[in-house]
Design an enzyme around this catalytic site. Structure first.
Site, PDB file in Angstrom:
ATOM      1  N   HIS A  75       0.857  -1.180   0.000  1.00 50.49           N
ATOM      2  CA  HIS A  75       0.000   0.000   0.000  1.00 50.49           C
ATOM      3  C   HIS A  75       0.898   1.236   0.000  1.00 50.49           C
ATOM      4  O   HIS A  75       1.738   1.394   0.886  1.00 50.49           O
ATOM      5  CB  HIS A  75      -0.881  -0.021   1.259  1.00 50.49           C
ATOM      6  CG  HIS A  75      -1.999   0.969   1.249  1.00 50.49           C
ATOM      7  ND1 HIS A  75      -1.812   2.322   1.196  1.00 50.49           N
ATOM      8  CD2 HIS A  75      -3.342   0.785   1.299  1.00 50.49           C
ATOM      9  CE1 HIS A  75      -2.983   2.948   1.215  1.00 50.49           C
ATOM     10  NE2 HIS A  75      -3.932   2.024   1.274  1.00 50.49           N
ATOM     11  N   HIS A 131      -1.106   2.664  11.719  1.00 55.31           N
ATOM     12  CA  HIS A 131      -0.164   3.754  11.507  1.00 55.31           C
ATOM     13  C   HIS A 131      -0.026   4.617  12.753  1.00 55.31           C
ATOM     14  O   HIS A 131      -0.997   4.829  13.487  1.00 55.31           O
ATOM     15  CB  HIS A 131      -0.700   4.628  10.349  1.00 55.31           C
ATOM     16  CG  HIS A 131       0.268   5.630   9.829  1.00 55.31           C
ATOM     17  ND1 HIS A 131      -0.136   6.792   9.186  1.00 55.31           N
ATOM     18  CD2 HIS A 131       1.628   5.662   9.836  1.00 55.31           C
ATOM     19  CE1 HIS A 131       0.934   7.481   8.818  1.00 55.31           C
ATOM     20  NE2 HIS A 131       2.017   6.818   9.206  1.00 55.31           N
ATOM     21  N   HIS A 184      -3.693   4.537  14.866  1.00 57.69           N
ATOM     22  CA  HIS A 184      -4.987   4.434  14.199  1.00 57.69           C
ATOM     23  C   HIS A 184      -4.855   3.484  13.019  1.00 57.69           C
ATOM     24  O   HIS A 184      -3.770   3.012  12.684  1.00 57.69           O
ATOM     25  CB  HIS A 184      -5.477   5.810  13.742  1.00 57.69           C
ATOM     26  CG  HIS A 184      -4.518   6.526  12.855  1.00 57.69           C
ATOM     27  ND1 HIS A 184      -3.402   7.194  13.315  1.00 57.69           N
ATOM     28  CD2 HIS A 184      -4.483   6.689  11.498  1.00 57.69           C
ATOM     29  CE1 HIS A 184      -2.749   7.741  12.315  1.00 57.69           C
ATOM     30  NE2 HIS A 184      -3.371   7.438  11.195  1.00 57.69           N
ATOM     31  N   GLU A 214      -3.781  14.275  11.738  1.00 53.44           N
ATOM     32  CA  GLU A 214      -4.702  14.012  10.634  1.00 53.44           C
ATOM     33  C   GLU A 214      -6.149  14.242  11.053  1.00 53.44           C
ATOM     34  O   GLU A 214      -6.619  13.639  12.029  1.00 53.44           O
ATOM     35  CB  GLU A 214      -4.549  12.573  10.145  1.00 53.44           C
ATOM     36  CG  GLU A 214      -3.131  12.196   9.732  1.00 53.44           C
ATOM     37  CD  GLU A 214      -2.980  10.720   9.416  1.00 53.44           C
ATOM     38  OE1 GLU A 214      -4.004   9.993   9.491  1.00 53.44           O
ATOM     39  OE2 GLU A 214      -1.863  10.282   9.102  1.00 53.44           O
ATOM     40  N   HIS A 221      -6.965  12.282  14.504  1.00 52.67           N
ATOM     41  CA  HIS A 221      -5.893  11.446  15.035  1.00 52.67           C
ATOM     42  C   HIS A 221      -4.669  12.341  15.143  1.00 52.67           C
ATOM     43  O   HIS A 221      -3.976  12.595  14.145  1.00 52.67           O
ATOM     44  CB  HIS A 221      -5.622  10.248  14.114  1.00 52.67           C
ATOM     45  CG  HIS A 221      -6.821   9.369  13.911  1.00 52.67           C
ATOM     46  ND1 HIS A 221      -7.093   8.741  12.715  1.00 52.67           N
ATOM     47  CD2 HIS A 221      -7.830   9.038  14.755  1.00 52.67           C
ATOM     48  CE1 HIS A 221      -8.208   8.035  12.829  1.00 52.67           C
ATOM     49  NE2 HIS A 221      -8.673   8.206  14.056  1.00 52.67           N
ATOM     50  N   TYR A 226     -15.828   5.242   4.027  1.00 47.31           N
ATOM     51  CA  TYR A 226     -14.365   5.232   3.953  1.00 47.31           C
ATOM     52  C   TYR A 226     -13.905   3.800   4.104  1.00 47.31           C
ATOM     53  O   TYR A 226     -14.399   3.049   4.961  1.00 47.31           O
ATOM     54  CB  TYR A 226     -13.792   6.123   5.053  1.00 47.31           C
ATOM     55  CG  TYR A 226     -12.289   6.173   5.112  1.00 47.31           C
ATOM     56  CD1 TYR A 226     -11.543   6.413   3.960  1.00 47.31           C
ATOM     57  CD2 TYR A 226     -11.609   5.988   6.307  1.00 47.31           C
ATOM     58  CE1 TYR A 226     -10.156   6.462   4.008  1.00 47.31           C
ATOM     59  CE2 TYR A 226     -10.231   6.048   6.370  1.00 47.31           C
ATOM     60  CZ  TYR A 226      -9.504   6.282   5.215  1.00 47.31           C
ATOM     61  OH  TYR A 226      -8.144   6.326   5.266  1.00 47.31           O
TER      62      TYR A 226
END
Length: 447
Positions: A305, A348, A384, A354, A378, A363
């Site tokens: 990713h 992450h 998260h 963010e 976050h 989402y």
């Protein structure tokens, strides 16, 4: 030289008498120009002894005179009256609007999520419908940013707004808005964003019964297109897809309230005319419209990713290369084809903070609870990632090519922690127990 594009406002046909089809100039950061009356834009000079048609020549500077040419922002306006012709301003109620420095609360490391704003009182326009979630930096020092939401059910009538503290990136989520600026009109339906430069005056009219969305107020360096690096010369947000307005003016001889956000507070004065009286203009300090579905998504065609930085639409650079004062990131429709890859956003912890918002649909990292018009925060280094349901589903999915086109999410990202406004910390639409979305992520490892 720029070409032109036409955009018909949402819900209108070609015969609509009031707005009809919008005509725009294309390109981001260009030297744009326009005149609503032929012959009103001076040729060969900016400030002639007598401006054409008895207009007043006025420069609007969005940067210091001596900033590098590539980042210098200024426009020349040819208007019916100079901006200097106005009465004194006086403080007015800030309502739900707050500004940096944010000192009502302490920075919070917890992960937080909000439902959409509640319905506003009848007669609430864009300015009165602004509600601040939080931010960082200091508006008086031109650093940092603020996160606002808006919910309005009335157009701004004989009222104009400008922000001396920063530029405004407006992200409509529900309802098309008509932005009547000093440079001309922009029609912004959901799925588009509008960028209003620092100090530019505008009025917001609603195309329907109501409108709701998000605003990033950028106190720092103006937003620009990110560098592409190894991507090359093309991709992400293409400059030619940004639309600048064509000149139009309001020749109104009636009282108009002009509201100005200055050093964190709202000030107002009642003019005897509309300040949206620019007949011709040219320059680089101009508003823009952008369709998020034109974002040219870059991603893997093999495995893993990519980092979400490949989804950056606009960035406000800081004094540290690559470390943004603020980024605007969009998760637009795209194909997922990575082999042996966990395809949703990975777990992450990030040095950046963010704020996520949702324009439509769902989402792909959250199965439920994240609603259009809502948002999550976050802060830096808070852990998260996908919730349990998303993790379980993606871990066992058949990895055939998959089109993600059932949602449109975005992110305001910033180098500093976002401190909440007091009203956001105590809001009734703050979700309680957001941490529970990660419960049930059980131990799978056995030694």
């Amino acid at each position: 030289m720029t070409d032109h594009q036409t955009l018909r406002p949402a819900g209108e046909d070609a015969h609509t008498p009031d707005r009809g089809e919008r005509r725009y100039s294309t390109g981001f950061g260009n030297e744009h120009s326009g005149e609503a009356v032929p012959g009103t834009l001076p040729v060969g000079r900016n400030s002639p002894q007598r401006a054409p048609h008895g207009l007043y020549a006025e420069q609007l500077s969005g940067s210091a005179f001596t900033e590098p040419r590539a980042r210098n922002r200024r426009s020349w306006l040819y208007r019916i009256r100079p901006s200097a012709a106005h009465p004194p301003f006086a403080r007015v109620d800030n309502r739900g609007l707050r500004s940096a420095p944010f000192e009502e609360t302490v920075p919070d490391p917890n992960r937080l999520r909000w439902d959409p704003l509640p319905e506003p009182a009848a007669g609430t326009d864009f300015v009165d419908g602004l509600w601040t979630l939080g931010g960082n930096g200091d508006a008086r020092q031109r650093s940092g940013m603020a996160i606002h939401l808006y919910h309005a059910n009335a157009s701004m009538t004989d009222r104009v707004f400008s922000d001396s503290d920063g530029e405004l990136l407006i992200v409509p989520e529900r309802g098309t808005i008509e932005l009547h600026t000093e440079f001309g009109p922009l029609t912004a339906p959901p799925g588009h964003v509008a960028l209003i430069p620092r100090g530019v005056r505008f009025r917001v009219e609603l195309a329907g019964a109501g409108a709701r969305g998000y605003v990033c107020e950028n106190y720092g360096a103006p937003f620009e297109l990110p560098e592409l690096g190894p991507i090359g010369a093309n991709g992400l947000a293409n400059a030619r897809d940004f639309l600048a307005p064509r000149a139009a003016f309001d020749d109104a001889e009636r009282p108009v309230e002009v509201v100005n956000k200055f050093c964190g507070n709202l000030w107002a004065a009642t003019y005897d005319h509309s300040p949206l009286d620019v007949v011709a203009w040219h320059g680089t300090h101009v508003p823009y419209l952008y369709d998020l579905r034109r974002f040219n998504v870059m991603g893997t065609i093999s495995y893993d990713h990519p980092d979400p930085s490949v989804f950056t639409v606009l960035t406000s650079p800081s004094d540290t290369p690559g470390l943004a004062n603020a980024d605007f990131v969009v998760f637009a429709p795209r194909w997922l084809v990575g082999e042996d890859t966990f395809r949703p956003p990975y777990f992450h912890r990030n040095v950046m903070s963010e704020y996520m918002g949702l324009v439509e649909g769902a989402y792909d990292a959250k199965a439920s609870g994240f609603l259009p018009g809502g948002g999550s925060l976050h802060n830096m280094m808070s852990a998260h990632g996908p919730d349990r349901e998303t993790f379980d589903r993606a871990s066992g999915a058949d990895l055939v090519p998959q089109k993600v086109d059932d949602g449109l999410a975005f992110m305001f990202e910033t180098r500093w922690p976002v401190t909440l406004a007091g009203q956001a910390r105590s809001a009734g639409h703050l979700q309680q127990g957001y941490d529970t979305v990660w419960q049930g992520l059980e131990r799978n490892f056995r030694s």
